[in-house]
Design a protein around this motif. Structure first.
Motif, PDB file in Angstrom:
ATOM      1  N   LEU A 218       6.609   1.416  -7.015  1.00  0.00           N
ATOM      2  CA  LEU A 218       6.029   1.297  -8.352  1.00  0.00           C
ATOM      3  C   LEU A 218       4.735   0.491  -8.357  1.00  0.00           C
ATOM      4  N   ILE A 219       4.553  -0.351  -7.373  1.00  0.00           N
ATOM      5  CA  ILE A 219       3.331  -1.153  -7.289  1.00  0.00           C
ATOM      6  C   ILE A 219       2.138  -0.278  -6.932  1.00  0.00           C
ATOM      7  N   ASP A 220       2.388   0.751  -6.136  1.00  0.00           N
ATOM      8  CA  ASP A 220       1.317   1.532  -5.522  1.00  0.00           C
ATOM      9  C   ASP A 220       0.759   2.577  -6.494  1.00  0.00           C
ATOM     10  N   LYS A 221      -0.407   2.314  -7.054  1.00  0.00           N
ATOM     11  CA  LYS A 221      -1.047   3.227  -8.000  1.00  0.00           C
ATOM     12  C   LYS A 221      -1.555   4.493  -7.315  1.00  0.00           C
ATOM     13  N   GLU A 222      -1.726   4.443  -6.002  1.00  0.00           N
ATOM     14  CA  GLU A 222      -2.259   5.584  -5.270  1.00  0.00           C
ATOM     15  C   GLU A 222      -1.174   6.433  -4.623  1.00  0.00           C
ATOM     16  N   MET A 223       0.080   6.218  -5.007  1.00  0.00           N
ATOM     17  CA  MET A 223       1.169   7.015  -4.464  1.00  0.00           C
ATOM     18  C   MET A 223       0.978   8.481  -4.843  1.00  0.00           C
ATOM     19  N   THR A 224       1.066   9.384  -3.881  1.00  0.00           N
ATOM     20  CA  THR A 224       0.791  10.794  -4.149  1.00  0.00           C
ATOM     21  C   THR A 224       1.989  11.718  -3.952  1.00  0.00           C
ATOM     22  N   GLY A 225       3.155  11.181  -3.655  1.00  0.00           N
ATOM     23  CA  GLY A 225       4.291  12.071  -3.480  1.00  0.00           C
ATOM     24  C   GLY A 225       5.583  11.344  -3.217  1.00  0.00           C
ATOM     25  N   ILE A 226       6.629  12.124  -3.138  1.00  0.00           N
ATOM     26  CA  ILE A 226       7.962  11.601  -2.844  1.00  0.00           C
ATOM     27  C   ILE A 226       8.560  12.429  -1.716  1.00  0.00           C
ATOM     28  N   ILE A 227       9.052  11.770  -0.690  1.00  0.00           N
ATOM     29  CA  ILE A 227       9.697  12.456   0.427  1.00  0.00           C
ATOM     30  C   ILE A 227      11.168  12.076   0.442  1.00  0.00           C
ATOM     31  N   THR A 228      12.026  13.081   0.426  1.00  0.00           N
ATOM     32  CA  THR A 228      13.455  12.816   0.428  1.00  0.00           C
ATOM     33  C   THR A 228      14.179  13.875   1.251  1.00  0.00           C
ATOM     34  N   PRO A 229      15.110  13.495   2.107  1.00  0.00           N
ATOM     35  CA  PRO A 229      15.852  14.492   2.892  1.00  0.00           C
ATOM     36  C   PRO A 229      16.906  15.221   2.075  1.00  0.00           C
ATOM     37  N   PHE A 230      17.357  14.599   0.977  1.00  0.00           N
ATOM     38  CA  PHE A 230      18.402  15.196   0.153  1.00  0.00           C
ATOM     39  C   PHE A 230      18.051  15.041  -1.325  1.00  0.00           C
ATOM     40  N   MET A 231      18.203  16.115  -2.084  1.00  0.00           N
ATOM     41  CA  MET A 231      17.960  16.040  -3.523  1.00  0.00           C
ATOM     42  C   MET A 231      18.866  15.001  -4.175  1.00  0.00           C
ATOM     43  N   SER A 232      20.079  14.834  -3.655  1.00  0.00           N
ATOM     44  CA  SER A 232      21.007  13.861  -4.232  1.00  0.00           C
ATOM     45  C   SER A 232      20.436  12.446  -4.167  1.00  0.00           C
ATOM     46  N   GLN A 233      19.692  12.138  -3.087  1.00  0.00           N
ATOM     47  CA  GLN A 233      19.069  10.819  -2.984  1.00  0.00           C
ATOM     48  C   GLN A 233      18.010  10.633  -4.061  1.00  0.00           C
ATOM     49  N   LEU A 234      17.209  11.681  -4.289  1.00  0.00           N
ATOM     50  CA  LEU A 234      16.162  11.587  -5.301  1.00  0.00           C
ATOM     51  C   LEU A 234      16.754  11.427  -6.692  1.00  0.00           C
ATOM     52  N   VAL A 235      17.807  12.169  -6.978  1.00  0.00           N
ATOM     53  CA  VAL A 235      18.476  12.043  -8.274  1.00  0.00           C
ATOM     54  C   VAL A 235      19.011  10.620  -8.455  1.00  0.00           C
ATOM     55  N   HIS A 236      19.599  10.073  -7.369  1.00  0.00           N
ATOM     56  CA  HIS A 236      20.117   8.704  -7.437  1.00  0.00           C
ATOM     57  C   HIS A 236      19.001   7.704  -7.715  1.00  0.00           C
ATOM     58  N   ILE A 237      17.877   7.854  -7.015  1.00  0.00           N
ATOM     59  CA  ILE A 237      16.750   6.942  -7.194  1.00  0.00           C
ATOM     60  C   ILE A 237      16.235   7.004  -8.625  1.00  0.00           C
ATOM     61  N   MET A 238      16.087   8.194  -9.163  1.00  0.00           N
ATOM     62  CA  MET A 238      15.539   8.358 -10.501  1.00  0.00           C
ATOM     63  C   MET A 238      16.513   7.886 -11.576  1.00  0.00           C
ATOM     64  N   THR A 239      17.793   8.139 -11.363  1.00  0.00           N
ATOM     65  CA  THR A 239      18.796   7.632 -12.304  1.00  0.00           C
ATOM     66  C   THR A 239      18.810   6.103 -12.289  1.00  0.00           C
ATOM     67  N   TYR A 240      18.685   5.549 -11.085  1.00  0.00           N
ATOM     68  CA  TYR A 240      18.626   4.097 -10.924  1.00  0.00           C
ATOM     69  C   TYR A 240      17.411   3.529 -11.654  1.00  0.00           C
TER      70      TYR A 240
END
Length: 324
Positions: A218-240
């Motif tokens: 969240l600190i990084d204003k220049e972040m350009t993407g998200i890399i995740t091996p499993f969609m379940s991990q991304l859902v968990h991160i976003m729900t969190y």
């Protein structure tokens, strides 16, 4: 985790070029899938006909695909778990004659964690067809501006050594191990391309991985993407994120690490990387205020990946560049 645009661009460009070459290979292979799959199938059969499993199902007698279908049953993980348990203990030539030094540990989304043998041959395939191919897809199909920024990486690099001396953990753990063997500081390499520090990738007890990943990303204003091996991990991160964004933003403002999410030892490891950033905190509050007013709380985990995430960096950069 200081962002260095020049190093990031150079590294991403190098990864892109390697990935495009790999993608060309895959494109060529896609024109003869049956031929290549049969070739691979019979190579595996021949290489493993003297393993215990190969002898049980008469690999040496298999000459055609029909023979394979007739001789070798379709199995579940539970069916072969007794073999895997012996391999975990260090026994060789059981399921395979290939050298197995590592076991992938599943994410347990379907229940209990499972150990999956990963041969040294498979590790090479993983790097070629997973990591390299992904960079090729980015290079071919995504706005080239992605190369100017880092990505939030949800991969887990934690690895344990079993009593047998073999290792177990995520496949990403082998990448970290590879860097260490080359006398390279993994954190120095990883933070060129990713917002996520090594402490988050290899965290075990005492560290809330989702908190640490988001705390840095969240600190990084220049972040350009998200890399995740499993969609379940991304859902968990976003729900969190939906549940804990206020704590995260407050910590960004004050340069602190919430004690509820990191024990003292872990806190000492990551605290030196963090500074007070009230300006960024205020930007994030406005972003989240807008996003959370758009939809009901009940569906926040479904749209954060294409709504909030695309706004967490400069508007001209991240454009739903979510690499699965």
């Amino acid at each position: 985790m200081i962002y260095n645009k020049e190093k990031c661009l150079a590294s991403n460009t190098q990864n892109e070029l390697a990935g495009l070459k790999m993608l060309d290979v895959i494109d060529e292979e896609s024109f003869k899938p049956v031929e290549l799959m049969n070739e691979l199938l019979f190579k595996i059969i021949r290489d493993n006909e003297n393993s215990e499993y190969g002898k049980k199902y008469h690999f040496a007698d298999i000459k055609t695909v029909k023979d394979f279908q007739r001789n070798v049953p379709i199995v579940t993980h539970n069916d072969i778990k007794p073999y895997i348990d012996r391999m975990v203990e260090g026994e060789e030539n059981v399921l395979t004659s290939y050298s197995v030094k590592h076991f992938n540990v599943t994410s347990a989304t379907s229940g209990k964690e499972k150990y999956v043998p990963m041969s040294e041959k498979q590790q090479v395939v993983y790097l070629k067809y997973n990591f390299a191919n992904a960079n090729g897809v980015l290079g071919r199909y995504i706005d080239p501006k992605w190369k100017n920024g880092r990505a939030m990486n949800t991969s887990e690099g934690h690895c344990i050594t079993l009593p047998s001396g073999l290792t177990a953990g995520g496949a990403s753990a082998k990448v970290v191990e590879f860097l260490k063997k080359g006398n390279v500081d993994p954190n120095e390499i990883l933070t060129i391309n990713y917002t996520t520090p090594l402490e988050a990738m290899i965290s075990s007890n005492g560290v809330d991985r989702a908190y640490v990943i988001l705390r840095f990303s969240l600190i990084d204003k220049e972040m350009t993407g998200i890399i995740t091996p499993f969609m379940s991990q991304l859902v968990h991160i976003m729900t969190y994120l939906a549940k804990n964004y206020k704590v995260l933003v407050d910590d960004i403002e004050n340069g602190t690490v919430c004690k509820d999410f990191c024990e003292d030892d872990a806190k000492k490891r990551i605290q030196p990387y963090l500074k007070k950033n009230p300006e960024r905190a205020n930007e994030l509050r406005e972003i989240f205020k807008e996003s959370f007013n758009i939809i009901g709380q009940g569906k926040i985990d479904e749209i954060l990946s294409t709504n909030c995430s695309t706004k967490l960096s400069s508007p001209s950069t991240i454009k739903q560049n979510i690499l699965l």
